[in-house]
Enzyme design. Structure first.
Site, PDB file in Angstrom:
ATOM      1  CG  ASN A   9      -1.669   1.249   1.438  1.00 44.70           C
ATOM      2  OD1 ASN A   9      -1.814   2.043   0.508  1.00 44.70           O
ATOM      3  ND2 ASN A   9      -2.186   1.454   2.640  1.00 44.70           N
ATOM      4  CD1 TRP A  10       3.694   1.236  -2.719  1.00 44.45           C
ATOM      5  CD2 TRP A  10       3.945   2.546  -4.514  1.00 44.45           C
ATOM      6  NE1 TRP A  10       4.650   0.667  -3.516  1.00 44.45           N
ATOM      7  CE2 TRP A  10       4.828   1.446  -4.630  1.00 44.45           C
ATOM      8  CE3 TRP A  10       3.925   3.500  -5.540  1.00 44.45           C
ATOM      9  CZ2 TRP A  10       5.678   1.285  -5.722  1.00 44.45           C
ATOM     10  CZ3 TRP A  10       4.778   3.332  -6.631  1.00 44.45           C
ATOM     11  CH2 TRP A  10       5.645   2.242  -6.716  1.00 44.45           C
ATOM     12  CE  LYS A  11       0.396   3.432   4.848  1.00 44.49           C
ATOM     13  NZ  LYS A  11       0.198   3.547   6.263  1.00 44.49           N
ATOM     14  CG  HIS A  89      -5.698   1.715   5.316  1.00 44.82           C
ATOM     15  ND1 HIS A  89      -5.247   2.644   6.235  1.00 44.82           N
ATOM     16  CD2 HIS A  89      -4.657   0.877   5.092  1.00 44.82           C
ATOM     17  CE1 HIS A  89      -3.976   2.371   6.534  1.00 44.82           C
ATOM     18  NE2 HIS A  89      -3.595   1.312   5.847  1.00 44.82           N
ATOM     19  CD  GLU A  91      -2.780   5.379   6.926  1.00 43.71           C
ATOM     20  OE1 GLU A  91      -2.772   5.475   5.691  1.00 43.71           O
ATOM     21  OE2 GLU A  91      -1.825   4.894   7.573  1.00 43.71           O
ATOM     22  CD  GLU A 159      -3.343  -2.803   7.427  1.00 49.25           C
ATOM     23  OE1 GLU A 159      -2.222  -3.000   6.955  1.00 49.25           O
ATOM     24  OE2 GLU A 159      -4.000  -1.771   7.183  1.00 49.25           O
ATOM     25  N   GLY A 165       2.693   1.977  10.687  1.00 47.35           N
ATOM     26  CA  GLY A 165       3.648   3.079  10.527  1.00 47.35           C
ATOM     27  C   GLY A 165       4.366   3.468  11.802  1.00 47.35           C
ATOM     28  CB  SER A 203       5.459  -2.054  11.952  1.00 44.74           C
ATOM     29  OG  SER A 203       5.037  -0.722  12.204  1.00 44.74           O
ATOM     30  N   GLY A 225       4.943   1.254   4.509  1.00 44.16           N
ATOM     31  CA  GLY A 225       6.246   1.878   4.289  1.00 44.16           C
ATOM     32  C   GLY A 225       7.264   0.991   3.580  1.00 44.16           C
TER      33      GLY A 225
HETATM   34  C1  PEP Z   1      -0.596  -0.007   5.972  1.00 43.35           C
HETATM   35  O1  PEP Z   1      -0.592   1.139   5.558  1.00 43.35           O
HETATM   36  O2  PEP Z   1      -1.541  -0.738   5.700  1.00 43.35           O
HETATM   37  C2  PEP Z   1       0.527  -0.464   6.777  1.00 43.35           C
HETATM   38  C3  PEP Z   1       0.489  -1.665   7.282  1.00 43.35           C
HETATM   39  O3  PEP Z   1       1.577   0.406   6.942  1.00 43.35           O
HETATM   40  P1  PEP Z   1       3.032   0.066   7.547  1.00 43.35           P
HETATM   41  O4  PEP Z   1       3.483  -1.237   6.937  1.00 43.35           O
HETATM   42  O5  PEP Z   1       3.879   1.213   7.161  1.00 43.35           O
HETATM   43  O6  PEP Z   1       2.858  -0.080   9.023  1.00 43.35           O
END
Ligand code: PEP
Length: 243
Positions: A9-11, A89, A91, A159, A165, A203, A225
């Site tokens: 997921n590049w966000k 998600h 976010e 998640e 993050g 993470s 990330g």
């Molecule tokens: C995500 O955005 O779904 C995610 C898991 O981010 P990260 O791997 O950066 O924690």
């Protein structure tokens, strides 16, 4: 058994220059034994079509079209070449007030457009500390997954919000508990719930991926990330292949 899935997921990251990372990744994983999904910003979906990977959107509207300035429909994502879309998600839930009902409607819109929905669930730190993690997950699963979900059109991503993050990762026992719980709920509700893929997200890195992929009912990862650079995502894909 469904193929395992490494999803990136590049966000809100990535310009056309970032596509070179995918070329590097493709060169290293051209014969991957797992599915690899990249969810770039919508601006890059069309340009990702030349890569070896599945491509997905990061969100979609509930409607097919209409007066919704700035939004994008599932049908548009499919038209641009996407085969997946992330829904719910944390976010989106936090920044845009998306409720379980909205997430279910978006997932339904994804099915109608022929997309696979990656439906995200997860507890906040306060909820975990209050001991309500499984209740929160139950509510999100019940409210966010539409009746029409199948193992072919749906992937669940667990998640924990506090792990996204932050560099903080739940213990393997905590991941195991939630994934086994999600599996039981999916099997109780859907005839093919045993085959629905359940990803862990939060993470994930090359250094912890192998341990996480060794946990029962972890069928892959949703990676933020560490999916942006081929050098970071590649070891995660390799760990999933080896699991
Ligand atoms: C995500 O955005 O779904 C995610 C898991 O981010 P990260 O791997 O950066 O924690």
């Amino acid at each position: 058994m469904p193929r395992k899935l490494a999803a990136g997921n590049w966000k809100m990251n990535g310009l056309r220059a970032s596509l070179s990372e995918l070329e590097t990744l493709a060169a290293r994983h051209s014969d991957a034994s797992v599915d690899i999904l990249i969810c770039p910003p919508a601006t890059l979906i069309g340009a990702c079509q030349n890569t070896l990977f599945d491509v997905g959107g990061q969100d979609c509207h509930t409607a097919e079209s209409g007066a919704h300035t700035g939004d994008i429909s599932a049908q548009m994502l499919a038209d641009a070449g996407a085969t997946y879309v992330i829904t719910g998600h944390s976010e989106r839930r936090a920044d845009h007030g998306e409720t379980d009902e909205i997430v279910a409607a978006k997932s339904d819109a994804a099915y109608k457009a022929g997309l696979i929905a990656v439906i995200c669930v997860g507890e906040t730190l306060d909820e975990r500390e209050a001991g309500t993690t499984l209740d929160i997950i139950d509510g999100q699963l019940a409210g966010s997954i539409p009746e029409g979900a199948t193992a072919d059109n749906t992937v669940i991503a667990y998640e924990p919000v506090w792990a996204i993050g932050t560099g903080k990762v739940p213990t393997l026992e905590q991941i195991a508990e939630v994934h086994a719980h999600i599996r039981a709920k999916l099997q109780a509700r859907f005839s093919d719930g045993a085959d629905m893929r359940i990803l862990y997200g939060g993470s994930v890195k090359g250094s912890n991926a192998a341990d996480i992929f060794g946990v029962p009912h972890v069928d892959g990862a949703l990676v933020g990330g560490a999916s942006l650079k081929a050098d970071d995502f590649s070891p995660i894909i390799s760990a999933l292949e080896a699991s």
